[in-house]
Enzyme design. Sequence first.
Site, short mmCIF file in Angstrom:
data_model
loop_
_atom_site.label_atom_id
_atom_site.label_comp_id
_atom_site.label_asym_id
_atom_site.label_seq_id
_atom_site.Cartn_x
_atom_site.Cartn_y
_atom_site.Cartn_z
N HIS A 133 3.64 -2.41 3.08
CA HIS A 133 3.61 -0.94 2.41
C HIS A 133 4.96 -0.77 1.72
O HIS A 133 5.98 -1.02 2.32
CB HIS A 133 3.59 0.24 3.45
CG HIS A 133 2.37 -0.06 4.28
ND1 HIS A 133 2.04 -0.77 5.45
CD2 HIS A 133 1.19 0.61 4.24
CE1 HIS A 133 0.62 -0.80 5.78
NE2 HIS A 133 0.13 0.41 5.17
N ASP A 173 0.78 -1.32 0.11
CA ASP A 173 -0.06 -0.01 -0.01
C ASP A 173 0.68 1.26 0.19
O ASP A 173 1.97 1.32 0.11
CB ASP A 173 -0.92 -0.01 1.46
CG ASP A 173 -2.20 -0.81 1.08
OD1 ASP A 173 -1.95 -1.72 0.34
OD2 ASP A 173 -2.86 -0.84 1.87
NI NI Z 1 -2.58 3.07 3.46
#
Ligand code: NI
Length: 502
Positions: A455, A310
Amino acid sequence: MIRHITRIGLLITVIAILIVIVLNHSNDDETKVTTDSSTHASHVQLKNKIPSPYKQIHLIIDSEKTKSYTVQVMKPVTTSETINQEIESWLETEKQLFIQSLPEDTKELASLKVNVSIEPETKQYQRLIFQIDKSINQKGTELKKVFNIDLEAEKMLSLDDFLDINDSLLQTFLKHGIELLQVEDDITLSENSQQSILSSTNNWEWFMSQEGLTFIFDGTTLTDDNNHPLLVTIPFKALYLHIHDSMNQYVELSEKQQEERKMAIEEEEQRILIAKREAERKAQEKAEAERQQSESTSNVKGKYVALTFDDGPSAEVTPRVLEILKQYNAKATFFMLGSQVSYHPEIAKRVADAGHEIGNHTEQHQDLTKLGPDGIRREINSTSDKIANVTGVRPYLVRPPYGAHNENVRHVAANQGDSIILWSVDSLDWKSRNAAAINREIGQQLTSGAIVLMHDIHPTTADALPELMKTLHQQGYQFVTVSQLLKIQGLSGVGPIYGSSK
Ligand code: NI
């Protein structure tokens, strides 16, 4: 093209001689002299009927002389009242325009001369080509106007009566014609005048002949150095595929042209056939590839996992992640922020080109549950637009920031066919920022069919990947995208979809 000018020139000369003959016999019975004292003291109007070499059309000379101007109009009178009226009304307008355009201080006698040449192509098609010469204060202009008429049907012919062709294709041909004109006749045209010719489709003056479609450009559009109108002919060779069969009542193609046209049509049919077969072959290949793809995903035996990244793309971490995934031939899913895609479109494209899936993580990473439907739509759609622009593929997977969703979020997603994707394993990479801790977290929670949240903005996440990939690979995990996982699990729809958990 020069040939055309010469031919029209000859006809006009012949007609001019006829006028002289007739004017010299002005005592003729047909001559009508009127005097109009209300506007001009010596206003003389003359009407002369002159013989014409054409059976269905004769000519009338209409002359008028005042103190300030002379008008001499050659008016064709055909067997059709409808056509006569149309021509007459056009001539009258031309005359009025000329008179209105006269300046107050005319130093010289102004003059308007309208001559016409009649060119019968077939029994049904006559071309009336008018030449308008105006001279005002010694400044002369030469204009052309064409009437294409069908006397039997009593109508003016339009291009549609000859050709089945749209304006833009015609413009392409004309552009080519103009290029040829420049090469063959050594005429230079400015970009501006070319543009003005091509744009004013309504004002095109044209006629058809055995040579093809000829456009006449005059003082208002295009002339040569001596201010003579120019002719551009698009040969039939370029038009064969666009000719109406019914055109032969107006223009007869030569035997050679008919043969060429037949061949051109056959070639075109052949080309269409080949293109059709090619399209069918491609569609079959695509269907086959899709079948194999779905077989391979539905045949996933053993363990599989969907890794997701992400908040990217980022310049530092995303390329590192791509590199490690590549070593294992692994596919993953990247939920990108629209704002980040704007910063790094080339990285977004690299992700897509490497065969990974791209999902939507909204534009500004706001909590969507705090927004109304319009705000939610904006956050999602501006990101999808950007991703589609950069990668050519519009994402349909949406991961709301913080995993936060409510009725509004689900409703907006459902309305536009998006699926809400959450996760079953949180790597907590954002919190620990430590490779070993990330690996430990995932190792404790992982199960087949899981969706793992990471991430690609923290370097420590990239640090953790080599070990993670190695371990999962050894444990027999296959790395799939979220879309593949949905297929394997038979899931679809709005969601939210979490993936399998322990
Ligand atoms: Ni996020």
